[in-house]
Design a protein around this motif. Structure first.
Motif, PDB file in Angstrom:
ATOM      1  N   UNK A 274       0.821  -1.208   0.000  1.00 45.03           N
ATOM      2  CA  UNK A 274       0.000   0.000   0.000  1.00 45.03           C
ATOM      3  C   UNK A 274       0.858   1.262   0.000  1.00 45.03           C
ATOM      4  N   UNK A 275       1.924   1.252   0.792  1.00 43.82           N
ATOM      5  CA  UNK A 275       2.804   2.423   0.845  1.00 43.82           C
ATOM      6  C   UNK A 275       3.528   2.623  -0.480  1.00 43.82           C
ATOM      7  N   UNK A 276       3.927   1.522  -1.130  1.00 45.22           N
ATOM      8  CA  UNK A 276       4.582   1.631  -2.427  1.00 45.22           C
ATOM      9  C   UNK A 276       3.653   2.200  -3.482  1.00 45.22           C
ATOM     10  N   UNK A 277       2.392   1.776  -3.467  1.00 44.23           N
ATOM     11  CA  UNK A 277       1.414   2.319  -4.404  1.00 44.23           C
ATOM     12  C   UNK A 277       1.217   3.822  -4.181  1.00 44.23           C
ATOM     13  N   UNK A 278       1.072   4.200  -2.917  1.00 50.53           N
ATOM     14  CA  UNK A 278       0.889   5.617  -2.611  1.00 50.53           C
ATOM     15  C   UNK A 278       2.089   6.452  -3.021  1.00 50.53           C
ATOM     16  N   UNK A 279       3.285   5.895  -2.817  1.00 51.45           N
ATOM     17  CA  UNK A 279       4.505   6.629  -3.156  1.00 51.45           C
ATOM     18  C   UNK A 279       4.615   6.867  -4.655  1.00 51.45           C
ATOM     19  N   UNK A 280       4.330   5.847  -5.464  1.00 49.88           N
ATOM     20  CA  UNK A 280       4.467   6.045  -6.909  1.00 49.88           C
ATOM     21  C   UNK A 280       3.368   6.966  -7.441  1.00 49.88           C
ATOM     22  N   UNK A 281       2.195   6.955  -6.815  1.00 51.77           N
ATOM     23  CA  UNK A 281       1.117   7.868  -7.207  1.00 51.77           C
ATOM     24  C   UNK A 281       1.568   9.324  -7.027  1.00 51.77           C
ATOM     25  N   UNK A 282       2.088   9.629  -5.843  1.00 47.76           N
ATOM     26  CA  UNK A 282       2.514  10.999  -5.547  1.00 47.76           C
ATOM     27  C   UNK A 282       3.704  11.393  -6.421  1.00 47.76           C
ATOM     28  N   UNK A 283       4.695  10.491  -6.535  1.00 47.26           N
ATOM     29  CA  UNK A 283       5.901  10.810  -7.307  1.00 47.26           C
ATOM     30  C   UNK A 283       5.567  11.100  -8.766  1.00 47.26           C
ATOM     31  N   UNK A 284       4.678  10.300  -9.347  1.00 42.01           N
ATOM     32  CA  UNK A 284       4.317  10.522 -10.746  1.00 42.01           C
ATOM     33  C   UNK A 284       3.526  11.802 -10.920  1.00 42.01           C
ATOM     34  N   UNK A 285       2.602  12.077 -10.003  1.00 41.44           N
ATOM     35  CA  UNK A 285       1.831  13.317 -10.071  1.00 41.44           C
ATOM     36  C   UNK A 285       2.762  14.527 -10.027  1.00 41.44           C
ATOM     37  N   UNK A 286       3.768  14.473  -9.159  1.00 39.37           N
ATOM     38  CA  UNK A 286       4.729  15.576  -9.060  1.00 39.37           C
ATOM     39  C   UNK A 286       5.529  15.707 -10.351  1.00 39.37           C
ATOM     40  N   UNK A 287       5.996  14.585 -10.896  1.00 46.69           N
ATOM     41  CA  UNK A 287       6.821  14.625 -12.096  1.00 46.69           C
ATOM     42  C   UNK A 287       6.060  15.212 -13.285  1.00 46.69           C
ATOM     43  N   UNK A 337      12.534   3.064   3.212  1.00 49.00           N
ATOM     44  CA  UNK A 337      12.042   4.237   3.933  1.00 49.00           C
ATOM     45  C   UNK A 337      12.966   5.433   3.746  1.00 49.00           C
ATOM     46  N   UNK A 338      14.260   5.238   3.914  1.00 47.93           N
ATOM     47  CA  UNK A 338      15.208   6.343   3.801  1.00 47.93           C
ATOM     48  C   UNK A 338      15.258   6.879   2.370  1.00 47.93           C
ATOM     49  N   UNK A 339      15.307   5.975   1.395  1.00 49.44           N
ATOM     50  CA  UNK A 339      15.413   6.395   0.000  1.00 49.44           C
ATOM     51  C   UNK A 339      14.140   7.105  -0.455  1.00 49.44           C
ATOM     52  N   UNK A 340      12.985   6.504  -0.169  1.00 44.64           N
ATOM     53  CA  UNK A 340      11.722   7.110  -0.589  1.00 44.64           C
ATOM     54  C   UNK A 340      11.429   8.419   0.106  1.00 44.64           C
ATOM     55  N   UNK A 341      11.611   8.460   1.424  1.00 39.34           N
ATOM     56  CA  UNK A 341      11.351   9.684   2.174  1.00 39.34           C
ATOM     57  C   UNK A 341      12.297  10.800   1.793  1.00 39.34           C
ATOM     58  N   UNK A 342      13.569  10.471   1.609  1.00 37.06           N
ATOM     59  CA  UNK A 342      14.546  11.480   1.214  1.00 37.06           C
ATOM     60  C   UNK A 342      14.246  12.032  -0.175  1.00 37.06           C
ATOM     61  N   UNK A 343      13.807  11.151  -1.074  1.00 33.49           N
ATOM     62  CA  UNK A 343      13.468  11.601  -2.416  1.00 33.49           C
ATOM     63  C   UNK A 343      12.345  12.622  -2.409  1.00 33.49           C
ATOM     64  N   UNK A 344      11.303  12.361  -1.624  1.00 35.17           N
ATOM     65  CA  UNK A 344      10.185  13.303  -1.547  1.00 35.17           C
ATOM     66  C   UNK A 344      10.601  14.600  -0.864  1.00 35.17           C
ATOM     67  N   UNK A 345      11.488  14.512   0.131  1.00 41.07           N
ATOM     68  CA  UNK A 345      11.969  15.718   0.802  1.00 41.07           C
ATOM     69  C   UNK A 345      12.731  16.614  -0.167  1.00 41.07           C
ATOM     70  N   UNK A 346      13.553  16.003  -1.011  1.00 45.47           N
ATOM     71  CA  UNK A 346      14.288  16.770  -2.032  1.00 45.47           C
ATOM     72  C   UNK A 346      13.309  17.416  -3.007  1.00 45.47           C
ATOM     73  N   UNK A 347      12.293  16.653  -3.421  1.00 48.01           N
ATOM     74  CA  UNK A 347      11.288  17.198  -4.345  1.00 48.01           C
ATOM     75  C   UNK A 347      10.525  18.354  -3.712  1.00 48.01           C
ATOM     76  N   UNK A 348      10.252  18.274  -2.421  1.00 47.43           N
ATOM     77  CA  UNK A 348       9.532  19.346  -1.728  1.00 47.43           C
ATOM     78  C   UNK A 348      10.354  20.631  -1.710  1.00 47.43           C
ATOM     79  N   UNK A 349      11.629  20.509  -1.323  1.00 48.05           N
ATOM     80  CA  UNK A 349      12.492  21.686  -1.273  1.00 48.05           C
ATOM     81  C   UNK A 349      12.667  22.297  -2.661  1.00 48.05           C
TER      82      UNK A 349
END
Length: 462
Positions: A274-287, A337-349
């Protein structure tokens, strides 16, 4: 998941044979991803020549992603029922033919119909191809393969913008579709010779479930598009959104009642999945939103040509490639967790930087850093999902993962289009900054959720 469980389903092949097959499959996937953004640089020209409204303009992008995502579960299930080889080849053939037809479109209806059929072919090809990758690679080699897959996927968005600019400025916008024809034929021949025949569990396809999930998503996207013109509280927005909620509820009921559901709902109860699905949804929407905003900013605000805009996106392509390659290596050592969370943090900044600058140079830097972070998130999402999905269900797992990828694309472009509706209409360039602020807020919230929900080094304890 044990190594032995995977090895019993993987075809016997050499290391070089596996990576050659990955190259063919990844190129096919690259073509599908390119088609999400290749039209971005051609949109202004299409709008002028075909007299497209803002809503229709958004649907040129969204209908492909919508059908792509809506029928992805069906494509993944078909791979498990009929075998990945057959579904890959059929999907590639349909996509190639539809691409040629899209280039000949002389009116909005024909163009949208061809884009929808493109999405249908892609919905069969993409999950079947990814299921092959998930079954022929194992362990650390699988993480590297997913890194390559994600790198090409992320780069495909930027390559699509560059290719779209070059073709639009050169032979014309129809070539953003016609270019797929010769590539598709070559890949079809290559894959027909190299794809292994894999065992399939059998079963049947749930066409009713596929219709429900696609119709629900169509209603949701329609509501988001209407919000840009009628407002978020208007009936034109709220009625489709409510219809979407009812459609998703009906889909859940159908999956519980169907003898052969598109997806086992208990799979969604596994937190890594479920977390992987949510992560790719958000990442693709941002991209996709980054490319959508950038395309209009560079052409409308800075007066760049389509070709010049495509060239500006080269650093963004590099950012996504670097991010995915770093993610493929780091996820083994640091965990999802570290890779996915860090990736979104970089995208946010990076999104906040893009929202607060008037410098084109800093804007490109911000978009490139956002792409790097999103590349990390792509690898983390796929690794999280496949760590908790059995090999014999690789088709459904990859179909669901790809579904959330395309739903993210459709939702991202529709939501940001509504936010910046005034800018697209030429009334306010400041609206584009609001779009990047939206991306920043979404990325910040998603970062917190990623660190809370994604698995650590392994998903075994979840």
């Amino acid at each position: 998941m044990s190594r032995s469980a995977r090895s019993t389903t993987a075809p016997a092949s050499t290391v070089s044979g596996r990576w050659l097959l990955l190259a063919f499959l990844a190129t096919a996937q690259l073509m599908l991803i390119i088609d999400v953004t290749v039209v971005a640089l051609a949109l202004p020209r299409m709008q002028a020549e075909l007299e497209l409204s803002r809503g229709t303009l958004t649907w040129v992008v969204s209908i492909y992603a919508l059908v792509f995502g809506g029928f992805m579960l069906l494509g993944g299930k078909a791979a498990d029922v009929y075998g990945s080889r057959r579904v890959v080849l059929v999907g590639l053939g349909v996509f190639t033919i539809a691409s040629a037809l899209a280039g000949f479109a002389a009116d909005p209806a024909t163009l949208l119909a061809a884009r929808a059929v493109q999405g249908l072919g892609a919905a069969a090809l993409s999950p079947a191809a990814l299921s092959v990758v998930a079954r022929i690679f194992q362990g650390a080699e699988l993480a590297k393969a997913l890194g390559v897959w994600s790198a090409l996927g992320g780069a495909g968005a930027a390559v699509g913008v560059l290719l779209g600019g070059a073709l639009t400025a050169g032979p014309g916008w129809p070539w953003v579709f016609w270019i797929n024809a010769p590539i598709g034929v070559i890949l079809f021949i290559a894959l027909a010779r190299t794809l292994p025949r894999m065992s399939a569990p059998g079963g049947a396809l749930d066409w009713i479930g596929a219709f429900l999930v696609t119709a629900a998503t169509a209603a949701l996207i329609l509501g988001l598009v209407n919000a840009g013109d009628a407002g978020w509280g208007s009936p034109a927005t709220l009625v489709p959104v409510v219809a979407a909620a009812l459609g998703y509820a009906a889909f859940v009921w159908r999956q519980r009642a169907a003898r052969y559901p598109l997806i086992d709902l208990t799979m969604l109860a596994r937190r890594p999945v479920a977390a992987g699905f949510g992560l790719i949804f958000v990442a693709t929407a941002l991209m996709i939103a980054v490319f959508f905003l950038g395309s209009f900013i560079f052409q409308r605000v800075h007066g760049f040509s389509a070709l010049d805009t495509g060239l500006v996106f080269l650093p963004v392509a590099l950012g996504s490639i670097v991010g995915a390659q770093l993610g493929g290596r780091a996820v083994v050592r640091l965990g999802v967790r570290v890779v996915g969370g860090s990736g979104l943090a970089i995208a946010a900044a990076a999104s906040i930087l893009a929202a607060t600058t008037v410098s084109m140079t800093l804007l490109v830097v911000g978009m490139s850093l956002a792409a790097l972070g999103i590349g990390l998130a792509f690898v983390a999402s796929a690794t999280s999902v496949f760590s908790a999905v059995a090999p014999q269900h690789a088709g459904v797992g990859s179909g669901a993962l790809s579904t959330f990828h395309e739903f993210g694309a459709a939702t991202g472009v529709s939501a940001v289009s509504s936010i910046v509706a005034a800018g697209i209409a030429g009334e306010s360039f400041a609206a584009y900054n609001q779009g990047f602020w939206l991306l920043g807020v979404v990325a910040v919230a998603s970062t917190a959720l990623a660190f809370a929900l994604l698995p650590g080094r392994t998903a075994a304890a979840w």
